[in-house]
Write a protein that holds these residues in place. Sequence first.
Motif, PDB file in Angstrom:
ATOM      1  N   ALA A 215       0.842  -1.196   0.000  1.00  0.00           N
ATOM      2  CA  ALA A 215       0.000   0.000   0.000  1.00  0.00           C
ATOM      3  C   ALA A 215       0.876   1.244   0.000  1.00  0.00           C
ATOM      4  CB  ALA A 215      -0.921   0.004   1.213  1.00  0.00           C
ATOM      5  N   PHE A 216       0.595   2.159  -0.905  1.00  0.00           N
ATOM      6  CA  PHE A 216       1.356   3.388  -1.091  1.00  0.00           C
ATOM      7  C   PHE A 216       0.439   4.546  -0.700  1.00  0.00           C
ATOM      8  CE2 PHE A 216       4.382   5.536  -4.397  1.00  0.00           C
ATOM      9  CZ  PHE A 216       4.544   6.621  -3.557  1.00  0.00           C
ATOM     10  N   GLU A 222      -7.086   9.014   7.460  1.00  0.00           N
ATOM     11  CA  GLU A 222      -7.966   7.859   7.289  1.00  0.00           C
ATOM     12  C   GLU A 222      -7.468   6.921   6.191  1.00  0.00           C
ATOM     13  OE1 GLU A 222     -12.688   6.851   6.367  1.00  0.00           O
ATOM     14  OE2 GLU A 222     -12.010   8.927   6.549  1.00  0.00           O
ATOM     15  N   ALA A 223      -6.895   7.482   5.130  1.00  0.00           N
ATOM     16  CA  ALA A 223      -6.382   6.638   4.049  1.00  0.00           C
ATOM     17  C   ALA A 223      -5.299   5.708   4.561  1.00  0.00           C
ATOM     18  CB  ALA A 223      -5.844   7.498   2.914  1.00  0.00           C
ATOM     19  N   LEU A 224      -4.447   6.224   5.437  1.00  0.00           N
ATOM     20  CA  LEU A 224      -3.385   5.403   6.016  1.00  0.00           C
ATOM     21  C   LEU A 224      -3.970   4.308   6.889  1.00  0.00           C
ATOM     22  CD1 LEU A 224      -0.379   4.887   6.600  1.00  0.00           C
ATOM     23  CD2 LEU A 224      -0.528   6.607   8.414  1.00  0.00           C
ATOM     24  N   GLN A 225      -4.948   4.643   7.696  1.00  0.00           N
ATOM     25  CA  GLN A 225      -5.574   3.656   8.570  1.00  0.00           C
ATOM     26  C   GLN A 225      -6.234   2.547   7.767  1.00  0.00           C
ATOM     27  OE1 GLN A 225      -8.405   5.302  11.348  1.00  0.00           O
ATOM     28  NE2 GLN A 225      -9.241   3.300  11.881  1.00  0.00           N
ATOM     29  N   VAL A 226      -6.979   2.926   6.726  1.00  0.00           N
ATOM     30  CA  VAL A 226      -7.646   1.928   5.883  1.00  0.00           C
ATOM     31  C   VAL A 226      -6.618   1.047   5.189  1.00  0.00           C
ATOM     32  CG1 VAL A 226      -9.051   1.618   3.815  1.00  0.00           C
ATOM     33  CG2 VAL A 226      -9.731   3.281   5.550  1.00  0.00           C
ATOM     34  N   SER A 239       4.251   5.417   3.538  1.00  0.00           N
ATOM     35  CA  SER A 239       3.574   6.707   3.424  1.00  0.00           C
ATOM     36  C   SER A 239       4.590   7.804   3.145  1.00  0.00           C
ATOM     37  CB  SER A 239       2.812   7.040   4.706  1.00  0.00           C
ATOM     38  OG  SER A 239       2.195   8.320   4.607  1.00  0.00           O
ATOM     39  N   ILE A 240       4.176   8.764   2.324  1.00  0.00           N
ATOM     40  CA  ILE A 240       4.978   9.964   2.117  1.00  0.00           C
ATOM     41  C   ILE A 240       4.291  11.164   2.757  1.00  0.00           C
ATOM     42  CG2 ILE A 240       6.000   9.110  -0.026  1.00  0.00           C
ATOM     43  CD1 ILE A 240       4.027  10.970  -1.532  1.00  0.00           C
ATOM     44  N   ALA A 241       3.182  10.915   3.474  1.00  0.00           N
ATOM     45  CA  ALA A 241       2.352  12.008   3.968  1.00  0.00           C
ATOM     46  C   ALA A 241       2.124  12.017   5.467  1.00  0.00           C
ATOM     47  CB  ALA A 241       0.994  11.974   3.258  1.00  0.00           C
ATOM     48  N   ASP A 242       2.351  10.889   6.149  1.00  0.00           N
ATOM     49  CA  ASP A 242       1.935  10.795   7.551  1.00  0.00           C
ATOM     50  C   ASP A 242       2.899   9.902   8.333  1.00  0.00           C
ATOM     51  OD1 ASP A 242       0.581  10.568   9.962  1.00  0.00           O
ATOM     52  OD2 ASP A 242      -1.392  10.355   9.015  1.00  0.00           O
ATOM     53  N   ARG A 251       6.571   2.141   6.819  1.00  0.00           N
ATOM     54  CA  ARG A 251       7.765   2.976   6.661  1.00  0.00           C
ATOM     55  C   ARG A 251       7.389   4.329   6.074  1.00  0.00           C
ATOM     56  NH1 ARG A 251      12.394  -0.109   3.509  1.00  0.00           N
ATOM     57  NH2 ARG A 251      13.418   1.880   4.002  1.00  0.00           N
ATOM     58  N   TYR A 252       8.070   5.353   6.552  1.00  0.00           N
ATOM     59  CA  TYR A 252       7.898   6.705   6.022  1.00  0.00           C
ATOM     60  C   TYR A 252       8.996   6.942   4.992  1.00  0.00           C
ATOM     61  CZ  TYR A 252       7.225  11.751   5.850  1.00  0.00           C
ATOM     62  OH  TYR A 252       6.985  13.025   5.430  1.00  0.00           O
ATOM     63  N   ALA A 253       8.648   7.578   3.877  1.00  0.00           N
ATOM     64  CA  ALA A 253       9.615   7.762   2.798  1.00  0.00           C
ATOM     65  C   ALA A 253       9.688   9.225   2.392  1.00  0.00           C
ATOM     66  CB  ALA A 253       9.225   6.913   1.588  1.00  0.00           C
ATOM     67  N   PHE A 254      10.899   9.694   2.117  1.00  0.00           N
ATOM     68  CA  PHE A 254      11.135  11.045   1.600  1.00  0.00           C
ATOM     69  C   PHE A 254      12.073  10.909   0.410  1.00  0.00           C
ATOM     70  CE2 PHE A 254      12.548  15.389   1.325  1.00  0.00           C
ATOM     71  CZ  PHE A 254      11.502  16.139   1.861  1.00  0.00           C
TER      72      PHE A 254
END
Length: 311
Positions: A215-216, A222-226, A239-242, A251-254
């Motif tokens: 999942a990207f 809510e999108a992350l939770q779902v 995620s690149i947003a949260d 994992r968080y990505a930048f």
Amino acid sequence: MKAISYSSYGSADVLEYGERPDPKVGPDSVLVKVRAAGVNPVDWKAREGYLQAGLETVFPVIPGWDVSGVVVQPGAAVDEFEVGDEVIGYVREDFLSRGTFAEYVAAPVRTLARKPLSLSFEEAAGLPLCGLTAHQVLHRTLKVRSGETVLVHAAAGGVGSFAVQLARHAGCRVIGTAGPHNHAYVRELGAEPVEYGEGLADRLRALAPDGIDAAFDTVGGEALQVSAETLAPDGRLASIADAEVFSYGGRYAFVRPDAQDLAHLAELAEQGVIAVHVDRVFPLEQAADAYRLNEEGRTRGKIVVTVDWEN
């Protein structure tokens, strides 16, 4: 040179169009005559001060990290590019000050690649940041594999549209969240569109009863939770947003500048594997309006600012 700049954090109202000193060209950089610059959400987030914990700010700041243009002066140590070469770049340094919303930018060669001949300068300016983000998250963070089911949020947006195309190229099945007005576009990109909002988890389970393999998340909340709720038992989440993604085991990505990755994306564009959809084009002096439109979060593809060299 003419440029957009701001001298304090704030809304798009702090952006000013006017004269700024011409950039100095270091030994490992080239001076690029800017033809177009892409607008990205991270640009206005930086302008509002959200990145100050990780990036030093040197006011006044010329915003912008995406660029397409022409080399007019190589640095003393540069042999990768010559005068007249058309280039694209994700010109990010480890501080905020010398961006791409200007007539010229001094770009380190580590941030550049040759512009795809098949793309206009406007299209090419929309490729670097979003394309690199999609590529690096899919292949370095999520490590997607052929045959997997990949979920991409905001699949009609800048990063999302590239992620769909690149995941399909990798042999994945792609499900993309989008508003109903963008479903046809998401299908054209190669994904199965699904409407976001209430009931999304149930809709995803109906499409992927065995769960999502990767999942990207480009939205957060809510999108992350779902996304976390609908993963397969061994599914991966990025995620690149949260930053809350860590609490879900993801994992968080930048994105980082990478000349080799950017050259690869340029090659895929030449081959027709990925396309850049430019939603709106603004002249440099109207960059504040371009930012305001980007902040609405409803863009299909990319918003681009251009420099007029005809006058």
